[in-house]
Enzyme design. Structure first.
Site, PDB file in Angstrom:
ATOM      1  N   TYR A 297     111.382  21.212   5.313  1.00  0.00           N
ATOM      2  CA  TYR A 297     110.760  20.018   4.712  1.00  0.00           C
ATOM      3  C   TYR A 297     110.768  20.162   3.195  1.00  0.00           C
ATOM      4  O   TYR A 297     111.139  19.214   2.480  1.00  0.00           O
ATOM      5  CB  TYR A 297     109.332  19.828   5.236  1.00  0.00           C
ATOM      6  CG  TYR A 297     108.663  18.593   4.635  1.00  0.00           C
ATOM      7  CD1 TYR A 297     109.149  17.319   4.917  1.00  0.00           C
ATOM      8  CD2 TYR A 297     107.566  18.704   3.773  1.00  0.00           C
ATOM      9  CE1 TYR A 297     108.562  16.183   4.357  1.00  0.00           C
ATOM     10  CE2 TYR A 297     106.976  17.574   3.222  1.00  0.00           C
ATOM     11  CZ  TYR A 297     107.479  16.311   3.507  1.00  0.00           C
ATOM     12  OH  TYR A 297     106.914  15.197   2.952  1.00  0.00           O
TER      13      TYR A 297
ATOM     14  N   GLY B  58     100.680  14.468  -3.244  1.00  0.00           N
ATOM     15  CA  GLY B  58     100.127  15.591  -2.502  1.00  0.00           C
ATOM     16  C   GLY B  58      99.672  15.057  -1.151  1.00  0.00           C
ATOM     17  O   GLY B  58     100.292  14.136  -0.603  1.00  0.00           O
TER      18      GLY B  58
HETATM   19  N1  LIG Z   1     101.328  11.971   4.054  1.00  0.00           N
HETATM   20  C1  LIG Z   1     101.556  12.887   3.159  1.00  0.00           C
HETATM   21  O1  LIG Z   1     100.747  13.820   2.974  1.00  0.00           O
HETATM   22  C2  LIG Z   1     102.799  12.821   2.312  1.00  0.00           C
HETATM   23  C3  LIG Z   1     102.833  13.592   1.147  1.00  0.00           C
HETATM   24  C4  LIG Z   1     103.965  13.547   0.355  1.00  0.00           C
HETATM   25  C5  LIG Z   1     105.030  12.761   0.719  1.00  0.00           C
HETATM   26  N2  LIG Z   1     104.986  12.024   1.869  1.00  0.00           N
HETATM   27  C6  LIG Z   1     106.155  11.200   2.209  1.00  0.00           C
HETATM   28  O2  LIG Z   1     105.758   9.854   2.292  1.00  0.00           O
HETATM   29  C7  LIG Z   1     106.681   9.134   3.099  1.00  0.00           C
HETATM   30  C8  LIG Z   1     105.905   8.257   4.075  1.00  0.00           C
HETATM   31  O3  LIG Z   1     105.154   9.072   4.941  1.00  0.00           O
HETATM   32  P1  LIG Z   1     103.672   8.713   5.423  1.00  0.00           P
HETATM   33  O4  LIG Z   1     102.777   9.759   4.898  1.00  0.00           O
HETATM   34  O5  LIG Z   1     103.382   7.293   5.150  1.00  0.00           O
HETATM   35  O6  LIG Z   1     103.845   9.011   7.002  1.00  0.00           O
HETATM   36  P2  LIG Z   1     103.816   8.045   8.273  1.00  0.00           P
HETATM   37  O7  LIG Z   1     102.521   7.333   8.366  1.00  0.00           O
HETATM   38  O8  LIG Z   1     104.217   8.918   9.415  1.00  0.00           O
HETATM   39  O9  LIG Z   1     104.980   6.995   7.962  1.00  0.00           O
HETATM   40  C9  LIG Z   1     106.343   7.362   8.004  1.00  0.00           C
HETATM   41  C10 LIG Z   1     107.205   6.105   8.080  1.00  0.00           C
HETATM   42  O10 LIG Z   1     108.598   6.504   8.073  1.00  0.00           O
HETATM   43  C11 LIG Z   1     109.252   5.796   9.122  1.00  0.00           C
HETATM   44  N3  LIG Z   1     110.400   6.538   9.604  1.00  0.00           N
HETATM   45  C12 LIG Z   1     110.444   7.821  10.064  1.00  0.00           C
HETATM   46  N4  LIG Z   1     111.683   8.112  10.468  1.00  0.00           N
HETATM   47  C13 LIG Z   1     112.443   6.990  10.281  1.00  0.00           C
HETATM   48  C14 LIG Z   1     113.793   6.651  10.534  1.00  0.00           C
HETATM   49  N5  LIG Z   1     114.651   7.543  11.065  1.00  0.00           N
HETATM   50  N6  LIG Z   1     114.237   5.417  10.216  1.00  0.00           N
HETATM   51  C15 LIG Z   1     113.384   4.523   9.690  1.00  0.00           C
HETATM   52  N7  LIG Z   1     112.089   4.761   9.437  1.00  0.00           N
HETATM   53  C16 LIG Z   1     111.630   5.987   9.739  1.00  0.00           C
HETATM   54  C17 LIG Z   1     108.177   5.599  10.200  1.00  0.00           C
HETATM   55  O11 LIG Z   1     108.483   4.441  10.985  1.00  0.00           O
HETATM   56  P3  LIG Z   1     109.054   4.440  12.473  1.00  0.00           P
HETATM   57  O12 LIG Z   1     108.501   5.651  13.163  1.00  0.00           O
HETATM   58  O13 LIG Z   1     108.537   3.145  13.021  1.00  0.00           O
HETATM   59  O14 LIG Z   1     110.526   4.464  12.320  1.00  0.00           O
HETATM   60  C18 LIG Z   1     106.953   5.303   9.344  1.00  0.00           C
HETATM   61  O15 LIG Z   1     106.903   3.947   9.019  1.00  0.00           O
HETATM   62  C19 LIG Z   1     107.576  10.187   3.745  1.00  0.00           C
HETATM   63  O16 LIG Z   1     108.806  10.234   3.050  1.00  0.00           O
HETATM   64  C20 LIG Z   1     106.806  11.476   3.548  1.00  0.00           C
HETATM   65  O17 LIG Z   1     107.646  12.600   3.518  1.00  0.00           O
HETATM   66  C21 LIG Z   1     103.875  12.026   2.665  1.00  0.00           C
END
Ligand SMILES: NC(=O)c1ccc[n+]([C@@H]2O[C@H](COP(=O)([O-])OP(=O)(O)OC[C@H]3O[C@@H](n4cnc5c(N)ncnc54)[C@H](OP(=O)(O)O)[C@@H]3O)[C@@H](O)[C@H]2O)c1
Length: 258
Positions: A157, A188
């Site tokens: 990751y 974060g």
């Molecule tokens: N939460 C944290 O702590 C955090 C911190 C830093 C960065 N991030 C980043 O923020 C971004 C969003 O994550 P989140 O925290 O909002 O998590 P989340 O609630 O799990 O949302 C992730 C989103 O990505 C979509 N997704 C996953 N795989 C996909 C695919 N193959 N094609 C299209 N859509 C896909 C999911 O939709 P479907 O499952 O419906 O496809 C969902 O809408 C990610 O890039 C993550 O790495 C998160």
């Protein structure tokens, strides 16, 4: 001041978390939206809600960003609908598993590399040419603090999020001489479905990640994305790192004991 009204904002991963919060934020500022993710039913519900409340136009499409042919079709469809890619938020992404590298699961690795790196590449490769043709646009990639520092069991990751920063800079320099801006927002800990996905649906384990401190909300990150995109056109914020006050880096957290 809002420079967003009437713009077309394309958001990947809009069915949950940060992507969904961005949809709400940009809709409230009068943008028209294209929402993409694999769970279409969620996107349809969101669409109905946003259209009703804000009177904007919303297109919802099932899309797996790993599927290059599907991304090409998606991009062709937007072109056919005369939807210009004013703003692309490359948000779809995930962590899958948290094993030591030497014990890592190949399926988890492929899922992360194919979504977080190749997914951004697929979508960007098909949508940026439309920006270049119009000499206008803004790409915001969602990176992570995990793209700045590695932590134990973060290995793949971490590598994908380091790659998101490298790709952001790569896109940015390759678009020199155009009016297209490229940015990365690196949060974060954000309380979304992220940890539940990382721990393969283990809710109890995932909720522990957010215990004892105020994590970021998806809405906090959406505000940051909005700030980046709403800056005047001659201003490009290359990267914004957004952390909870209780988290200073990947190791330093202040948690209140329960
Ligand atoms: N939460 C944290 O702590 C955090 C911190 C830093 C960065 N991030 C980043 O923020 C971004 C969003 O994550 P989140 O925290 O909002 O998590 P989340 O609630 O799990 O949302 C992730 C989103 O990505 C979509 N997704 C996953 N795989 C996909 C695919 N193959 N094609 C299209 N859509 C896909 C999911 O939709 P479907 O499952 O419906 O496809 C969902 O809408 C990610 O890039 C993550 O790495 C998160």
């Amino acid at each position: 001041m809002s420079r967003i009204k009437g713009k077309q904002v394309i958001i990947t991963g809009a069915s949950s978390g940060i992507g969904m919060a961005c949809a709400e934020k940009f809709a409230s500022a009068g943008a028209n939206l294209v929402l993409a993710a694999r769970r279409l039913e969620r996107l349809e519900d969101l669409k109905e809600n946003l259209v009703k409340r804000f009177g904007i136009s919303v297109v919802a499409r099932r899309l797996d960003v790993r599927d290059r042919a599907a991304v090409e079709k998606f991009s062709g469809e937007l072109e056919a609908l005369s939807i210009p890619p004013d703003v692309l938020i490359n948000n779809a992404g995930l962590a899958s598993g948290m094993d030591r590298l030497q014990e890592g699961d190949f399926e988890d690795w492929d899922r992360m590399i194919d979504t977080n790196i190749k997914g951004i590449l697929n979508v960007s490769r098909f949508l940026i040419p439309g920006m270049v043709a119009r000499n206008s646009g803004h790409v915001v990639n969602v990176g992570s603090l995990a793209g700045h520092q590695v932590y134990p069991r973060g290995n793949v990751y971490n590598a994908t999020k380091f790659a998101v920063r490298a790709l952001t800079e790569g896109m940015s320099v390759d678009l020199l001489g155009t009016n297209i801006r490229v940015s990365c927002v690196s949060p974060g800990a954000v309380h979304t479905e992220f940890s539940e996905v990382r721990f393969h649906g283990d809710r109890e384990r995932s909720e522990k990640v957010y215990k004892g401190y105020a994590s970021l909300t998806a809405e906090d990150v959406a505000e940051a994305v909005f700030f980046i995109i709403n800056a005047p056109e001659h201003v490009n914020i290359l990267e914004m790192v957004v952390l909870p006050t209780a988290q200073r880096n990947v190791y330093c957290w202040h948690r209140e004991e329960a």
